[in-house]
Write a protein that holds these residues in place. Sequence first.
Motif, mmCIF file in Angstrom:
data_model
loop_
_atom_site.group_PDB
_atom_site.id
_atom_site.type_symbol
_atom_site.label_atom_id
_atom_site.label_comp_id
_atom_site.label_asym_id
_atom_site.label_seq_id
_atom_site.Cartn_x
_atom_site.Cartn_y
_atom_site.Cartn_z
ATOM 1 N N VAL A 368 0.909 -1.028 0.160
ATOM 2 C CA VAL A 368 0.021 0.100 -0.061
ATOM 3 C C VAL A 368 0.950 1.195 0.201
ATOM 4 O O VAL A 368 1.744 1.438 0.892
ATOM 5 N N TYR A 369 0.608 2.020 -0.959
ATOM 6 C CA TYR A 369 1.532 3.513 -1.099
ATOM 7 C C TYR A 369 0.651 4.417 -1.413
ATOM 8 O O TYR A 369 -0.634 4.387 -1.508
ATOM 9 N N VAL A 370 1.243 5.714 -0.961
ATOM 10 C CA VAL A 370 0.548 7.129 -1.479
ATOM 11 C C VAL A 370 1.585 7.752 -2.237
ATOM 12 O O VAL A 370 2.771 7.893 -1.792
ATOM 13 N N PRO A 386 8.800 13.347 2.591
ATOM 14 C CA PRO A 386 8.544 12.536 1.460
ATOM 15 C C PRO A 386 7.251 12.955 0.475
ATOM 16 O O PRO A 386 6.610 13.406 1.118
ATOM 17 N N THR A 387 7.448 12.790 -0.809
ATOM 18 C CA THR A 387 5.982 12.847 -1.244
ATOM 19 C C THR A 387 5.594 11.642 -1.829
ATOM 20 O O THR A 387 4.444 11.420 -2.239
ATOM 21 N N GLU A 388 6.231 10.392 -1.599
ATOM 22 C CA GLU A 388 5.486 9.292 -1.769
ATOM 23 C C GLU A 388 5.923 8.611 -0.472
ATOM 24 O O GLU A 388 7.124 8.489 -0.142
ATOM 25 N N PHE A 389 4.974 7.714 -0.011
ATOM 26 C CA PHE A 389 5.031 6.989 1.282
ATOM 27 C C PHE A 389 4.746 5.567 1.015
ATOM 28 O O PHE A 389 3.775 4.967 0.113
ATOM 29 N N HIS A 390 5.462 4.475 1.523
ATOM 30 C CA HIS A 390 4.803 3.252 1.808
ATOM 31 C C HIS A 390 4.183 3.172 3.148
ATOM 32 O O HIS A 390 4.781 3.342 4.143
ATOM 33 N N ASP A 391 2.944 2.831 2.984
ATOM 34 C CA ASP A 391 1.995 2.937 4.198
ATOM 35 C C ASP A 391 1.765 1.496 4.790
ATOM 36 O O ASP A 391 1.428 1.474 6.079
ATOM 37 N N GLY A 392 2.341 0.465 4.284
ATOM 38 C CA GLY A 392 2.296 -0.847 4.724
ATOM 39 C C GLY A 392 2.086 -1.905 3.839
ATOM 40 O O GLY A 392 1.760 -1.517 2.676
ATOM 41 N N ASP A 393 1.585 -3.255 4.376
ATOM 42 C CA ASP A 393 1.323 -4.190 3.500
ATOM 43 C C ASP A 393 0.288 -5.052 3.932
ATOM 44 O O ASP A 393 0.113 -5.310 5.224
ATOM 45 N N PHE A 394 -0.583 -5.473 3.293
ATOM 46 C CA PHE A 394 -1.702 -6.676 3.635
ATOM 47 C C PHE A 394 -1.055 -8.089 2.877
ATOM 48 O O PHE A 394 -0.589 -7.852 1.700
ATOM 49 N N SER A 439 5.140 7.581 7.103
ATOM 50 C CA SER A 439 3.701 7.423 6.685
ATOM 51 C C SER A 439 2.533 7.715 7.873
ATOM 52 O O SER A 439 1.643 8.008 7.487
ATOM 53 N N TYR A 440 2.877 7.528 9.161
ATOM 54 C CA TYR A 440 2.125 7.620 10.139
ATOM 55 C C TYR A 440 2.867 8.691 11.401
ATOM 56 O O TYR A 440 2.302 8.805 12.330
ATOM 57 N N TYR A 441 3.815 9.361 11.052
ATOM 58 C CA TYR A 441 4.188 10.365 11.908
ATOM 59 C C TYR A 441 3.324 11.376 12.118
ATOM 60 O O TYR A 441 2.980 12.004 10.983
ATOM 61 N N GLY A 442 2.947 11.902 13.052
ATOM 62 C CA GLY A 442 1.931 12.899 13.210
ATOM 63 C C GLY A 442 0.814 12.936 12.581
ATOM 64 O O GLY A 442 0.109 12.003 12.848
#
Length: 871
Positions: A368-370, A386-394, A439-442
């Motif tokens: 999962v990315y943004v 960053p302008t692109e983030f790796h949000d995690g994986d399922f 991706s989840y800071y603040g």
Amino acid sequence: MAQTAASIAITADAAVDAAAEPAGSEEPSSAIIVTGTRTKGMSEAESPAPIQIMGSEQLARTGQPDLVQSLAQNLPSIQAQSFGSDMQAMNLQMKLRGLSPNHTLILINGKRRHGTANVAVSGGPYGGGASADMSFIPPEAIDHIEVLQDGAAAQYGTDAIAGVINIILKDQDHGGSINGTVGKYMDGGGDTYSVSANVGFAPIENSFVNITVQKKHKGFSFRGNYDPRVYGTTTADTNLANYPDIVNQSDYPYVNRIEGDPEVFQTVGTLNAGYNFGDFQIYANGSYGHKYAHAYENYRTPDRVVYDTITDAVPDGVESGDPLYSSGFSPLEAVHETDYAATLGLKGPLGAGTFDIASTYGHDFVGVYVENSGNGSLLADTGYTPTEFHDGDFKSSQWTNTLDLSYPVDIGLSEPMNVAGGLEFRREMYGINAGDAASYYGSGAQSFFGYSENDAGTYHRNNFSQYLDISFKPTPDWLVDAAVRHERYSDFGDTTVFKLTSRYDLTSTFAVRGTASTGFRAPTLAESYYSGINVGPNAVSGVLPANSAAAASLGFGGLKPEKSTNFSFGLVYTPTNDLSFTIDAYWIKIRDRIMISSSFYGFSGSYCPEGYSGTNASSCKTYSEDNYNIYNQEAVYNAVASALGGEIPSYVLTDSATGGRNMNGTVSIQTFVNGADMTTRGIDFSAKYLMDTGFGPINWSLSANYNENKVDKIADLPSALYTSTVDASLTSLVNKYSVWQLENSTPKLRAALGAYWENSVFSVNLRENFYSKVSSLISAPSNCTCSGDVEIPVNASFITDLELGYKPAEGLKISIGANNLLNHYPTKTRKDVMDAYLANKSTSYATSKYPSISPYGFNGGYYYARVNVTF
């Protein structure tokens, strides 16, 4: 599930024989089935349970190279999801008879297909859906599809409550085809291409290998309004004065692009193979695919991510308050998904009977990315984001091992009684991997907060099942089939389900049939363990894992299995080989249906305690003891704090500028629950007629489905949660808007009239679809001339599909066609509602032009051309 009693009793090569039958000819009463019956050579019209067949040629004539769309356009009992928010956009699902996607079991050559790792986290009928992603099965690989429209838990597995879709792969050992399709929507977007190839060969004698590959792309579409934050309002004037570069944003003023299709790039391949030695066969099949997709999220104005803190990391010339994106930005949620599966088995005779032993493994991984986004908190604190983030994986997997046996027993009847039985062991896994810390800071990545270590985990369970199925004919015209299945889940214990099926042929042309069955669906691991808790600068929200200690502290105690009871009764009339009619009525009761709950609040700053006189007190809403108790529940606050490791961030509660109560702060949570008891009832009708004419045969078909879903009861709130003393519906376990969608988002009447004519050179395929009214329910926006709850309808519609084909040479066919030929759109959202959204400068004005629940989508007409070469 395994190739179970309904299909094991046929001889070892029955599936191969059935696949070789001319399903594509579509002659009434002639297509041979292997699903829902154990009798070799049984036709669709002879089936003891309602079943429909789609041949490979029929699949190809739907224009869009999408298997779910092909099914939904042709079979009225199936509805395809047309739009999904957030991650749902990447994996649109389908429902049978208006039930959950999880209530339909997907088989490949009679073997259970693994589900997607991308669970639908939403309310309504698709909520919790984690069924198999059929986009990883290329249509070119399919010989035909059999759709069993009947509860089949005792035959195929305890989650087959609505029915079974069995995809039979091609097994030709010679020849092949190449298929190229291009298309787009009349009003722009959706640019599509698909190139696929299928080839069969025999590497050694008595063997076959059939391989299919497909590469496809579908582009963005957009069907929204302009954004009132950047055009035509006083708010827009202010934003333009502060950030004049907004006018340079792509597609200005239609900058909010969320109302439309995502862009999808996908490559898939399948293999189906077998080797016969004597009366035995070793067989194998598998698939592998990769999907990259991204979808627009709501446009952000430039002030959403700015350089608030000046550090050494800030670029030269940048001042505090400067935006990262001078014209604003539209984040995209994206996935990189890899999906694969493999089956290996051996089948053949065992004395007078048969055996089939197989092992199937399937795995789905979703990164999962943004994209095109930013983290405002990180930028403010460090001068960098960053302008692109790796949000995690399922991730999810399923390993299924099966042994199926059948044996004929002569008990003196007109035909031997068939006894079938078998064993299955299944191992399942589901997990979430944490994303990058940025991706989840603040405040997290704009548009999609990342998954933190609090959300991460990997979970397993085992299932062991046994079944017995007995089929016999007391008289030559009377068939009786009784099945029983026992399953044991490592996380739920035992269950036993039953099915009784009977058919009586009163004459050679007229028969009655009926079934009675029970079902039991264990919650998917994703429903039990999905976790997505977002911690923003003003809010903590998201989904609490249903099987977590935090959920248990609220009194939920984990999910229970769903239980169901199914009854059906039908008539079959086949006056000639070219004409057939079937009609089947059904009644389905589901208890403890799993769905996403309402939101429960642990803190809401604007609902102040009685007598509050602290800083910002003037912004408190008028005090009401009931409202305060709804929005400030200590049990919810403590549960969320526990899920976050012990505390809620202080900035969510306190205004950093004044030190007073944060009037914008909220702490809320949802979770999957056993939310309701439901009843579904309806009628399936099918008529087929092969009409010979002097200029070529015409295949006529008429299919219709009447379906009604009713929520009978909403489960009670756990005692730890507050129940409103003014209006209990305000604190219902499942909110009324989700209940409305369960009852009203599926057309009560859906019909498809088709005619296919073909001669040696030309062909015409015409299909007329009817959808009765559907609707959603929303809370009226402020400033609306309406008030309270507002129904948003999609009125009844006729949709016309047409395809013309031309064969200039042997083995070459060129086709042009249209889905929704007349470019029909759904009913627009009510004007008074849209006017209120506009007056409020709401993003909903840009994104709610058409209701997303439309059963035929909101993109209008799709037009395509296709070239098919066979050899």
